[in-house]
Motif scaffolding. Structure first.
Motif, PDB file in Angstrom:
ATOM      1  N   THR A   4       0.836  -1.206   0.000  1.00 36.92           N
ATOM      2  CA  THR A   4       0.000   0.000   0.000  1.00 36.92           C
ATOM      3  C   THR A   4       0.869   1.253   0.000  1.00 36.92           C
ATOM      4  OG1 THR A   4      -1.678  -1.213   1.245  1.00 36.92           O
ATOM      5  CG2 THR A   4      -1.867   1.189   1.205  1.00 36.92           C
ATOM      6  N   ALA A   5       1.850   1.296   0.886  1.00 38.77           N
ATOM      7  CA  ALA A   5       2.733   2.466   0.968  1.00 38.77           C
ATOM      8  C   ALA A   5       3.532   2.621  -0.324  1.00 38.77           C
ATOM      9  CB  ALA A   5       3.669   2.342   2.164  1.00 38.77           C
ATOM     10  N   ALA A   6       4.017   1.517  -0.873  1.00 34.02           N
ATOM     11  CA  ALA A   6       4.791   1.584  -2.120  1.00 34.02           C
ATOM     12  C   ALA A   6       3.931   2.122  -3.268  1.00 34.02           C
ATOM     13  CB  ALA A   6       5.344   0.205  -2.474  1.00 34.02           C
ATOM     14  N   ALA A   7       2.670   1.712  -3.320  1.00 35.86           N
ATOM     15  CA  ALA A   7       1.778   2.196  -4.377  1.00 35.86           C
ATOM     16  C   ALA A   7       1.522   3.693  -4.226  1.00 35.86           C
ATOM     17  CB  ALA A   7       0.459   1.426  -4.347  1.00 35.86           C
ATOM     18  N   GLY A  12       2.641   9.208  -6.208  1.00 33.56           N
ATOM     19  CA  GLY A  12       3.163  10.556  -5.952  1.00 33.56           C
ATOM     20  C   GLY A  12       4.363  10.885  -6.825  1.00 33.56           C
ATOM     21  N   VAL A  13       5.284   9.962  -6.920  1.00 36.82           N
ATOM     22  CA  VAL A  13       6.477  10.184  -7.746  1.00 36.82           C
ATOM     23  C   VAL A  13       6.100  10.361  -9.206  1.00 36.82           C
ATOM     24  CG1 VAL A  13       8.576   9.070  -8.616  1.00 36.82           C
ATOM     25  CG2 VAL A  13       8.075   9.039  -6.165  1.00 36.82           C
ATOM     26  N   ALA A  14       5.196   9.534  -9.708  1.00 38.29           N
ATOM     27  CA  ALA A  14       4.794   9.632 -11.117  1.00 38.29           C
ATOM     28  C   ALA A  14       4.094  10.951 -11.419  1.00 38.29           C
ATOM     29  CB  ALA A  14       3.897   8.452 -11.484  1.00 38.29           C
ATOM     30  N   VAL A  16       4.399  13.838  -9.734  1.00 37.13           N
ATOM     31  CA  VAL A  16       5.408  14.905  -9.652  1.00 37.13           C
ATOM     32  C   VAL A  16       6.278  14.895 -10.906  1.00 37.13           C
ATOM     33  CG1 VAL A  16       7.490  15.640  -8.411  1.00 37.13           C
ATOM     34  CG2 VAL A  16       5.410  15.085  -7.143  1.00 37.13           C
ATOM     35  N   LEU A  17       6.674  13.714 -11.347  1.00 33.32           N
ATOM     36  CA  LEU A  17       7.486  13.586 -12.558  1.00 33.32           C
ATOM     37  C   LEU A  17       6.757  14.172 -13.764  1.00 33.32           C
ATOM     38  CD1 LEU A  17      10.193  12.244 -13.546  1.00 33.32           C
ATOM     39  CD2 LEU A  17       8.789  10.274 -14.142  1.00 33.32           C
ATOM     40  N   ASP A  18       5.481  13.826 -13.917  1.00 29.46           N
ATOM     41  CA  ASP A  18       4.703  14.305 -15.067  1.00 29.46           C
ATOM     42  C   ASP A  18       4.446  15.812 -15.019  1.00 29.46           C
ATOM     43  OD1 ASP A  18       2.909  14.250 -17.373  1.00 29.46           O
ATOM     44  OD2 ASP A  18       1.284  14.383 -15.919  1.00 29.46           O
ATOM     45  N   LEU A  19       3.993  16.297 -13.877  1.00 31.88           N
ATOM     46  CA  LEU A  19       3.546  17.692 -13.819  1.00 31.88           C
ATOM     47  C   LEU A  19       4.658  18.707 -13.571  1.00 31.88           C
ATOM     48  CD1 LEU A  19       0.225  17.251 -11.801  1.00 31.88           C
ATOM     49  CD2 LEU A  19       0.525  17.450 -14.281  1.00 31.88           C
ATOM     50  N   LEU A  93       2.058   5.896 -16.121  1.00 35.20           N
ATOM     51  CA  LEU A  93       2.242   7.347 -16.214  1.00 35.20           C
ATOM     52  C   LEU A  93       3.719   7.715 -16.311  1.00 35.20           C
ATOM     53  CD1 LEU A  93       1.203  10.241 -16.224  1.00 35.20           C
ATOM     54  CD2 LEU A  93       1.185  10.152 -13.709  1.00 35.20           C
ATOM     55  N   ALA A  94       4.543   7.142 -15.457  1.00 37.17           N
ATOM     56  CA  ALA A  94       5.976   7.466 -15.485  1.00 37.17           C
ATOM     57  C   ALA A  94       6.596   7.067 -16.818  1.00 37.17           C
ATOM     58  CB  ALA A  94       6.692   6.779 -14.331  1.00 37.17           C
TER      59      ALA A  94
END
Length: 113
Positions: A4-7, A12-14, A16-19, A93-94
């Motif tokens: 759950t935490a990893a997802a 969040g990382v994806a 932030v990376l996109d936007l 997304l990433a």
């Protein structure tokens, strides 16, 4: 770290990376959401098949819900844990954001002459 935490971290990382990092802003486009809808439909089919038949199992302490495997409910959609949908979203997304960002930066190859 639980699944759950990893997802959640992956999402969040994806985002932030996109936007903000690559500024590809795929999340703001209709094309992204249509394409992702197709991806998630097939993800649910394959995840549902694998988890519904208990080919793939998850530690109940690492996911939302219990160790039961209902079609819907108890933290599952089409047998798959909701974390799979979040993690899949982050990966797609990433990958797409990196693909779009690298596209104009790669040297162009000329075709055969």
């Amino acid at each position: 770290m639980s699944y759950t935490a990893a997802a959640v971290v992956g999402i969040g990382v994806a985002v932030v990376l996109d936007l903000w990092v690559l500024r590809t802003r795929l999340l703001a486009t209709r094309q992204w959401w249509v394409a992702y809808g197709i991806v998630v439909a097939f993800q649910l089919l394959t995840n549902g098949w694998l988890t519904g038949r208990l080919i793939v199992t998850y530690d109940p302490d690492a996911i939302i819900g219990s160790g039961t495997v209902p079609f819907l409910g108890d933290g599952r959609i089409a047998y798959a844990p909701v974390e799979d949908l979040g993690f899949g979203f982050a990966l797609v997304l990433a990958t797409c954001a990196l693909w779009v960002w690298w596209g104009p930066r790669l040297p162009r190859r000329e075709g055969p002459r």
